[in-house]
Design an enzyme around this catalytic site. Structure first.
Site, PDB file in Angstrom:
ATOM      1  N   GLU A 278       0.823  -1.212   0.000  1.00 40.95           N
ATOM      2  CA  GLU A 278       0.000   0.000   0.000  1.00 40.95           C
ATOM      3  C   GLU A 278       0.864   1.272   0.000  1.00 40.95           C
ATOM      4  O   GLU A 278       0.438   2.319  -0.472  1.00 40.95           O
ATOM      5  CB  GLU A 278      -0.925   0.007   1.223  1.00 40.95           C
ATOM      6  N   HIS A 299       7.907 -26.923  -0.417  1.00 39.37           N
ATOM      7  CA  HIS A 299       7.236 -28.065  -1.062  1.00 39.37           C
ATOM      8  C   HIS A 299       6.114 -27.598  -1.980  1.00 39.37           C
ATOM      9  O   HIS A 299       5.281 -28.390  -2.395  1.00 39.37           O
ATOM     10  CB  HIS A 299       6.706 -29.020   0.008  1.00 39.37           C
ATOM     11  N   LYS A 413     -14.159   0.740  -3.929  1.00 39.49           N
ATOM     12  CA  LYS A 413     -15.207   1.150  -2.988  1.00 39.49           C
ATOM     13  C   LYS A 413     -16.289   1.948  -3.724  1.00 39.49           C
ATOM     14  O   LYS A 413     -17.475   1.714  -3.539  1.00 39.49           O
ATOM     15  CB  LYS A 413     -14.619   2.024  -1.869  1.00 39.49           C
TER      16      LYS A 413
HETATM   17  O1  PA5 Z   1      -3.519   1.315   6.033  1.00 37.10           O
HETATM   18  C1  PA5 Z   1      -4.611   1.829   5.853  1.00 37.10           C
HETATM   19  O2  PA5 Z   1      -4.747   3.044   5.925  1.00 37.10           O
HETATM   20  C2  PA5 Z   1      -5.810   0.989   5.561  1.00 37.10           C
HETATM   21  O3  PA5 Z   1      -5.511  -0.354   5.495  1.00 37.10           O
HETATM   22  C3  PA5 Z   1      -6.888   1.206   6.629  1.00 37.10           C
HETATM   23  O4  PA5 Z   1      -6.338   0.923   7.874  1.00 37.10           O
HETATM   24  C4  PA5 Z   1      -8.109   0.318   6.382  1.00 37.10           C
HETATM   25  O5  PA5 Z   1      -8.645   0.610   5.131  1.00 37.10           O
HETATM   26  C5  PA5 Z   1      -9.150   0.533   7.460  1.00 37.10           C
HETATM   27  O6  PA5 Z   1      -9.540   1.878   7.518  1.00 37.10           O
HETATM   28  P1  PA5 Z   1     -10.313   2.444   8.758  1.00 37.10           P
HETATM   29  O7  PA5 Z   1      -9.413   2.372   9.929  1.00 37.10           O
HETATM   30  O8  PA5 Z   1     -10.662   3.850   8.398  1.00 37.10           O
HETATM   31  O9  PA5 Z   1     -11.558   1.587   8.940  1.00 37.10           O
END
Ligand code: PA5
Length: 425
Positions: A278, A299, A413
């Site tokens: 990310e 394996h 989303k």
């Molecule tokens: O690293 C990130 O920012 C994301 O993985 C968020 O943590 C994830 O989308 C969850 O978001 P939120 O804490 O707003 O529910």
């Protein structure tokens, strides 16, 4: 505490060529001037964290341990992976914990959700709902269902005592729910993004409930922070790792495979994948982070690594300390194992590691970076997680990428909301 071994790359990295850039980026992290600097709160967090809130987290964990048999951690992505990774890495996969930790809010899958709900029915459980935005759909639906179950089992008042929320201090739907129903509330600081949040209440509350020494975990992070805040590429092991993986990417590798030799580190691999994927996978650039557990995956994936297309390099976590488990002697020796008499499983595992390193790096020409770490107790893990976070920021900056945003995850989303008929989409 961590020694980065770059002697199995089949090529030499010119670290000196990166000296100025690394120093400049390091200054940007320390002085909060780099790209995405609104989200650099994690960098000094092991020093700046709110000690009063930390004490409240420990109190809440004590209360949960004394009153409940199960804690449901309800969150997704950065709002649950760190806690899960740490809990499994420290307590193992079949822990005899006082409180069982289970996970919901990370999937829409009706099978998984109904399995968890069935498991919880009639049991005494608490919920730690974690969401910075408070609007993440997977988590919000799961929380609504968990809340309903809890209220139906213990009533509104007792349910409110069993719900612990970690969210933004000032905004979001979850904050509104906390205010209305009086849930105990912890803060996910505005300047810390989800995947960099394991040292905040997001990670440490569930960890403390699982019986982990969270002060030691923070101390480990603090030591790493001191060690890795310096911009000298000659000595900074964390940045040597960042530069090595960056150079391998520039030399044409597309995949970094994070390898451990312990099944209880599978979730650590999931956390690591999110952190790097990310943070770096943007603007058509970045290494694809993947993970494997050896010898299990030798394996399965082992064949591809050894002789498949040359797209990857491995980053192997080599933990020195391990339990002494003797291999039993058998007089009949029908399985032919008596040549191992007197040896422990750890010794066998260490030979598997050495043999694999040689096979992959020297025979298969797959570059290997080895991260040698002495111990993976709470302190060691805190140190390691901070090491990866800092290395990740350095790597992304070397690619000229903002390590702290994730614009790409919004697209699915929007499509989903449109298809579901959410107002405004
Ligand atoms: O690293 C990130 O920012 C994301 O993985 C968020 O943590 C994830 O989308 C969850 O978001 P939120 O804490 O707003 O529910």
């Amino acid at each position: 505490m961590i020694k980065v071994d770059v002697s199995h790359l089949n090529s030499k990295i010119n670290f000196a060529a990166y000296a100025d850039r690394v120093k400049e980026i390091n200054d940007g992290i320390n002085e909060r001037t780099g790209l995405g600097n609104d989200f650099l709160g994690w960098a000094k967090y092991p020093e700046t964290y709110d000690k009063e809130e930390f004490a409240k987290i420990q109190e809440a964990a004590k209360y949960i341990r004394a009153n409940y048999k199960i804690l449901v951690v309800c969150g997704i992505g950065g709002s649950y992976l760190g806690a899960r990774a740490a809990i499994e890495a420290i307590t193992g996969l079949y822990a005899k914990s006082k409180v069982k930790i289970i996970y919901m809010g990370q999937t829409f899958d009706p099978e998984y959700v109904s399995q968890v709900m069935r498991f919880l029915k009639g049991k005494k459980f608490a919920i730690n709902v974690i969401s910075k935005s408070g609007t993440t759909t997977e988590t919000a639906i799961a929380f609504r269902m968990l809340r309903d179950l809890l209220v139906s089992q213990v009533g509104k008042e007792e349910a409110a005592k069993a719900i612990f929320a970690t969210t933004d201090a000032n905004k979001g739907a979850l904050l509104e729910l906390c205010k209305k129903y009086g849930y105990t509330r912890f803060v996910l600081p505005a300047d810390v993004g989800g995947r960099y949040s394991v040292f905040t209440a997001v990670g440490v509350l569930p960890m403390a409930v699982a019986g982990i020494d969270i002060q030691a975990f923070m101390n480990g992070a603090g030591k790493a922070m001191v060690e890795y805040s310096t911009g000298d590429i000659k000595t900074n092991q964390c940045y040597r790792y960042a530069v090595a993986r960056h150079q391998l990417y520039k030399d044409g590798k597309a995949v970094e495979l994070f390898v451990t030799y312990r099944p209880q580190y599978v979730q650590l691999g999931e956390w690591w994948k999110q952190l790097f994927g990310e943070s770096e996978g943007k603007e058509g650039t970045g290494l694809l982070p993947d993970s494997a557990t050896f010898s299990t995956d030798l394996h399965s994936l082992g064949q591809f690594i050894q002789e498949g297309s040359h797209i990857l390099f491995e980053t192997v976590l080599n933990v020195k300390a391990c339990k002494k488990v003797a291999i039993p002697h058998d007089d009949d020796n029908l399985d032919g194992l008596n040549y191992l008499d007197g040896k422990t499983l750890g010794e066998v595992c260490s030979k598997a590691f050495q043999g694999t390193l040689d096979a992959h790096a020297n025979v298969g020409s797959v570059p290997n970076i080895v991260l040698n770490i002495k111990k993976m107790d709470a302190e060691g893990l805190g140190f390691l997680m901070y090491f990866f976070m800092r290395a990740c920021a350095m790597s992304a900056y070397l690619n000229e990428i903002n390590p702290f945003d994730q614009p790409g995850v919004e697209i699915y989303k929007k499509n989903m909301f449109h298809l579901l008929g959410k107002p405004g989409y």
